[in-house]
Scaffold this active site. Structure first.
Site, PDB file in Angstrom:
ATOM      1  N   ASN A  57       0.748  -1.034  -0.094  1.00 40.60           N
ATOM      2  CA  ASN A  57      -0.060   0.001   0.002  1.00 40.60           C
ATOM      3  C   ASN A  57       0.670   1.355   0.142  1.00 40.60           C
ATOM      4  O   ASN A  57       2.139   1.106   0.393  1.00 40.60           O
ATOM      5  CB  ASN A  57      -0.837  -0.198   1.221  1.00 40.60           C
ATOM      6  CG  ASN A  57      -2.168  -0.883   1.164  1.00 40.60           C
ATOM      7  OD1 ASN A  57      -2.728  -1.086   0.284  1.00 40.60           O
ATOM      8  ND2 ASN A  57      -2.415  -1.638   2.369  1.00 40.60           N
ATOM      9  N   CYS A  66      -4.682  -7.770  -4.285  1.00 39.50           N
ATOM     10  CA  CYS A  66      -5.160  -6.308  -4.856  1.00 39.50           C
ATOM     11  C   CYS A  66      -5.747  -6.812  -5.950  1.00 39.50           C
ATOM     12  O   CYS A  66      -5.371  -7.205  -7.041  1.00 39.50           O
ATOM     13  CB  CYS A  66      -3.825  -5.631  -4.920  1.00 39.50           C
ATOM     14  SG  CYS A  66      -4.511  -3.884  -5.636  1.00 39.50           S
ATOM     15  N   ASN A  68      -7.520  -5.128  -8.479  1.00 44.26           N
ATOM     16  CA  ASN A  68      -7.350  -4.373  -9.707  1.00 44.26           C
ATOM     17  C   ASN A  68      -6.006  -4.404 -10.142  1.00 44.26           C
ATOM     18  O   ASN A  68      -5.781  -4.487 -11.437  1.00 44.26           O
ATOM     19  CB  ASN A  68      -7.843  -2.749  -9.394  1.00 44.26           C
ATOM     20  CG  ASN A  68      -9.268  -2.518  -9.302  1.00 44.26           C
ATOM     21  OD1 ASN A  68     -10.014  -2.851  -9.995  1.00 44.26           O
ATOM     22  ND2 ASN A  68      -9.352  -1.921  -8.189  1.00 44.26           N
ATOM     23  N   ASN A 186     -10.169  -2.660   5.204  1.00 40.78           N
ATOM     24  CA  ASN A 186     -10.864  -1.778   4.195  1.00 40.78           C
ATOM     25  C   ASN A 186     -12.129  -1.672   4.364  1.00 40.78           C
ATOM     26  O   ASN A 186     -12.818  -2.537   4.639  1.00 40.78           O
ATOM     27  CB  ASN A 186     -10.519  -2.665   2.876  1.00 40.78           C
ATOM     28  CG  ASN A 186      -9.204  -2.711   2.247  1.00 40.78           C
ATOM     29  OD1 ASN A 186      -8.234  -1.986   2.089  1.00 40.78           O
ATOM     30  ND2 ASN A 186      -8.377  -4.181   2.757  1.00 40.78           N
ATOM     31  N   GLU A 204      -9.473   2.587   1.701  1.00 40.32           N
ATOM     32  CA  GLU A 204      -8.598   1.489   1.542  1.00 40.32           C
ATOM     33  C   GLU A 204      -7.737   1.459   2.807  1.00 40.32           C
ATOM     34  O   GLU A 204      -7.125   2.481   3.040  1.00 40.32           O
ATOM     35  CB  GLU A 204      -7.661   1.290   0.303  1.00 40.32           C
ATOM     36  CG  GLU A 204      -8.689   0.886  -0.859  1.00 40.32           C
ATOM     37  CD  GLU A 204      -7.772   0.202  -1.981  1.00 40.32           C
ATOM     38  OE1 GLU A 204      -6.623   0.117  -1.689  1.00 40.32           O
ATOM     39  OE2 GLU A 204      -8.144   0.604  -3.211  1.00 40.32           O
ATOM     40  N   ARG A 205      -7.519   0.300   3.420  1.00 40.99           N
ATOM     41  CA  ARG A 205      -6.319   0.145   4.335  1.00 40.99           C
ATOM     42  C   ARG A 205      -5.208   0.621   3.628  1.00 40.99           C
ATOM     43  O   ARG A 205      -4.837   0.171   2.671  1.00 40.99           O
ATOM     44  CB  ARG A 205      -6.300  -1.337   4.750  1.00 40.99           C
ATOM     45  CG  ARG A 205      -5.266  -1.802   5.769  1.00 40.99           C
ATOM     46  CD  ARG A 205      -5.192  -3.197   6.122  1.00 40.99           C
ATOM     47  NE  ARG A 205      -4.955  -3.969   4.877  1.00 40.99           N
ATOM     48  CZ  ARG A 205      -4.627  -5.260   4.967  1.00 40.99           C
ATOM     49  NH1 ARG A 205      -4.619  -5.857   6.244  1.00 40.99           N
ATOM     50  NH2 ARG A 205      -4.490  -6.147   3.981  1.00 40.99           N
ATOM     51  N   CYS A 213     -11.698  -0.512  -5.756  1.00 41.03           N
ATOM     52  CA  CYS A 213     -11.129  -1.191  -4.900  1.00 41.03           C
ATOM     53  C   CYS A 213     -11.705  -2.487  -5.456  1.00 41.03           C
ATOM     54  O   CYS A 213     -12.735  -2.850  -5.020  1.00 41.03           O
ATOM     55  CB  CYS A 213     -11.549  -0.808  -3.604  1.00 41.03           C
ATOM     56  SG  CYS A 213     -10.533  -2.184  -2.406  1.00 41.03           S
ATOM     57  N   GLY A 214     -10.860  -3.518  -6.081  1.00 43.76           N
ATOM     58  CA  GLY A 214     -11.387  -4.670  -6.752  1.00 43.76           C
ATOM     59  C   GLY A 214     -11.769  -5.638  -5.407  1.00 43.76           C
ATOM     60  O   GLY A 214     -12.827  -6.343  -5.833  1.00 43.76           O
TER      61      GLY A 214
HETATM   62  N1  LIG Z   1      -5.637  -1.464   0.406  1.00 44.61           N
HETATM   63  C1  LIG Z   1      -6.000  -2.950   0.425  1.00 44.61           C
HETATM   64  C2  LIG Z   1      -5.015  -3.524  -0.842  1.00 44.61           C
HETATM   65  C3  LIG Z   1      -5.217  -2.958  -2.290  1.00 44.61           C
HETATM   66  C4  LIG Z   1      -6.489  -3.410  -2.627  1.00 44.61           C
HETATM   67  C5  LIG Z   1      -7.311  -2.704  -3.530  1.00 44.61           C
HETATM   68  N2  LIG Z   1      -6.426  -1.883  -4.382  1.00 44.61           N
HETATM   69  C6  LIG Z   1      -7.815  -3.680  -4.650  1.00 44.61           C
HETATM   70  O1  LIG Z   1      -8.161  -3.460  -5.914  1.00 44.61           O
HETATM   71  O2  LIG Z   1      -8.193  -4.766  -4.349  1.00 44.61           O
HETATM   72  C7  LIG Z   1      -5.399  -3.734   1.683  1.00 44.61           C
HETATM   73  O3  LIG Z   1      -4.821  -3.259   2.309  1.00 44.61           O
HETATM   74  O4  LIG Z   1      -5.980  -4.843   1.813  1.00 44.61           O
END
Ligand SMILES: N[C@H](CCC[C@H](N)C(=O)O)C(=O)O
Length: 278
Positions: A57, A66, A68, A186, A204-205, A213-214
């Site tokens: 992150n 992640c 996306n 998240n 998002e975390r 955020c996928g």
């Molecule tokens: N911030 C998320 C990681 C990225 C997730 C997000 N960018 C996605 O597309 O799933 C976490 O700390 O779990």
């Protein structure tokens, strides 16, 4: 690269490993001094899949999922390999991917984890479709009773009447760091537009408010299906665009389909890492 505006710097570390310390990651992710991104991704060799995808992150913390970015990496590797079906190893699991036409990619995100200690939560809740947690004024909580889902990372999903009516930017960080989430979480607002269509906003975390955020789209669909609010195939609208999520009945896998984009390709600017003590 980006997936619906959730943006990434993707480094190819397959030839030589990168010893990236948190300061270097923050320096690259910094939108003023660095290149700027929500997450940093490094491609590394894998013995179990076509590539290993390591994810950090913007705050420098390494994470295991992640969605996306997985679509972006799948497109890169499929082009290299000259085949549409590729696999991506992460710290959490090996993901299957299928690159389609017009920049659409489907990722098999595996089976969601739903038990309280798999999210994880700091105390037991036996019905994770809604747990006791609220935010906002005690006498008028604007958000309460979230669902929790792990799709390789922890998510809390607050179902609300209007995702635009709540200032997630103001309360996201407090919820991300709530003691109930030992690995943080998240945080998403989820609005059910119809039995086939959700609208979400995500804090998002480790990255804050993002355009998409996928994994949150996957977690939101799973949570809505568990509450019998939608069918098993759902369109999820995020600020940056739409994803289609299917929680497949046959094997319990979650499939996420959506676009990817390559913004530019090049090398890291000289000196960027020097400033970070690398
Ligand atoms: N911030 C998320 C990681 C990225 C997730 C997000 N960018 C996605 O597309 O799933 C976490 O700390 O779990």
């Amino acid at each position: 690269m980006n997936g619906l505006g959730n943006d990434f710097v993707v480094l190819d570390a397959r030839a030589d490993a990168l010893a990236l310390v948190p300061d270097a990651i923050r320096a690259i992710a910094d939108r003023k001094e660095g290149i700027g991104c929500d997450q940093l991704v490094a491609l590394e060799p894998s013995t179990k899949a076509d590539v290993f995808m390591r994810i950090w992150n913007a705050d420098g913390g390494e994470v295991a999922a992640c969605g996306n970015a997985a679509r972006c990496v799948a497109a890169l590797v499929a082009a290299e390999q000259g085949r549409p079906q590729v696999s991506i190893e992460t710290e959490d699991q090996v993901l299957g991917a299928l690159v389609g036409s017009d920049n659409q990619v489907t990722i098999d995100m595996g089976v969601p984890r739903l038990a309280w200690n798999e999210i994880p939560l700091a105390e037991p809740f036996h019905d994770t479709r809604r747990i006791e947690l609220q935010a906002g004024p005690i006498d008028a909580p604007v958000m309460h009773s979230p669902a929790v889902v792990n799709v390789g990372n922890p998510h809390a999903l607050f179902f609300v009447d209007d995702v635009e009516a709540i200032d997630l930017g103001r309360i996201g960080s407090m919820l991300e760091h709530h003691p109930l989430f030992p690995e943080r979480a998240n945080i998403s607002l989820v609005q059910v537009l119809s039995p086939g269509h959700l609208k979400i906003r995500t804090w998002e975390r480790g990255a804050g408010l993002t355009r998409a955020c996928g994994t949150a789209a996957c977690a939101s669909a799973v949570a809505a299906i568990r509450r019998e609010l939608t069918g098993r195939k759902v369109k999820v609208s995020l600020p940056g665009g739409d994803l289609v999520i299917e929680w497949r009945e046959a094997d319990g896998h979650v499939l996420m389909t959506g676009p990817y984009a390559l913004d530019f390709e090049g090398t890291l600017p000289e000196g960027l890492l020097a400033g970070a003590g690398v």
